[in-house]
Design a protein around this motif. Structure first.
Motif: not given
Length: 273
Positions: A245-271
């Motif tokens: 649903a994000i406008p095309g000129h600022v829409r992130p790729s699936f990999q970019e969103v997945e990478q952001a969520c994985r990095n966040g999950g790893a950081a949360a687990a470390a904390a």
């Protein structure tokens, strides 16, 4: 380029008539809160859009953390996060979200309904749509006011030009140089009115309108995301639905969103460890 005399265009009286009348009509026609929005909107025109790809990724990441917590611990676990977002261990990690009060209220109020329960997703969607319409209408009021001002500038330029012609008629019989100067001053009024309309104020209003549309698109993305979650879809699939649903000129790729969520999950687990 044509070796003309630029000082001919410097006509303070014409500027005073056109600018003073234009500002006066805006002040008379609009209440104080719209005038403040106009000033803020003009200031925002000279800065970049805040609805960038990075903001969308951060928002998707935040909602993923929030919805993932609800999936693991139940919707009731979100009550403290929604009621006091400043103290929430999830939402406090996103200061930009906390300082944007309209968006924060939009998300927290909707999730509060989800925690309370007893309301069908369709009804929640109708409530979100009504809320978005109110926000968008408020965002377009300063645009409408500025567009009205832009439309009035050519006519005000004609008023200034007619007044110049009146003075010119009073100088008939005088030296040709004096008559020429007064005619030039009268024509500058029309020139300035048209130039300010289509070369400055009109583009400012158009830019503010695009900013309002960008904000509406951001709200729409959040609406699609929360509605999908209320229908029982898993958080990771909710993110993909919202990403589409994000406008095309600022829409992130699936990999970019997945990478952001994985990095966040790893950081949360470390904390947590």
């Amino acid at each position: 380029m044509e070796h003309g005399n630029l000082r001919v265009l410097l006509q303070p009286a014409e500027l005073l008539i056109i600018g003073g009348a234009a500002v006066g009509t805006v002040l008379v026609a609009n209440p104080l809160h719209i005038l403040k929005q106009i000033a803020a909107g003009i200031g925002g025109v000279f800065g970049g859009s805040k609805f960038t790809k990075a903001k969308y990724i951060e928002s998707l990441k935040m909602m993923y953390d929030l919805l993932n917590k609800a999936r693991k611990d139940g919707l009731v676990a979100l009550e403290s996060d929604i009621e006091e977002p400043d103290k929430s261990p999830v939402l406090s990690q996103y200061p930009a979200f906390l300082t944007d009060h309209p968006i924060r209220n939009f998300v927290c109020d909707t999730m509060r309904i989800a925690v309370t329960g007893g309301i069908e997703p369709f009804d929640v969607d109708q409530m979100m749509e009504a809320d978005m319409d109110v926000h968008h209408h408020a965002a377009t009021l300063p645009v409408s006011a500025l567009s009205t001002m832009a439309d009035s500038l050519p006519e005000l330029g004609i008023v200034a030009a007619v007044l110049g012609v009146v003075f010119t008629m009073g100088a008939l019989g005088g030296p040709p140089e004096e008559i020429g100067h007064k005619v030039a001053a009268a024509l500058v009024g029309t020139f300035l009115g048209i130039l300010l309309c289509y070369g400055l104020v009109g583009p400012l209003a158009a830019n503010m309108a695009k900013t309002a549309d960008e904000e509406h698109s951001y709200y729409h993305t959040l609406r699609v995301l929360m509605l999908a979650f209320l229908k029982g879809i898993s958080p990771i699939m909710v993110l993909e639905i919202a990403r589409r649903a994000i406008p095309g000129h600022v829409r992130p790729s699936f990999q970019e969103v997945e990478q952001a969520c994985r990095n966040g999950g790893a950081a949360a687990a470390a904390a947590s460890a």
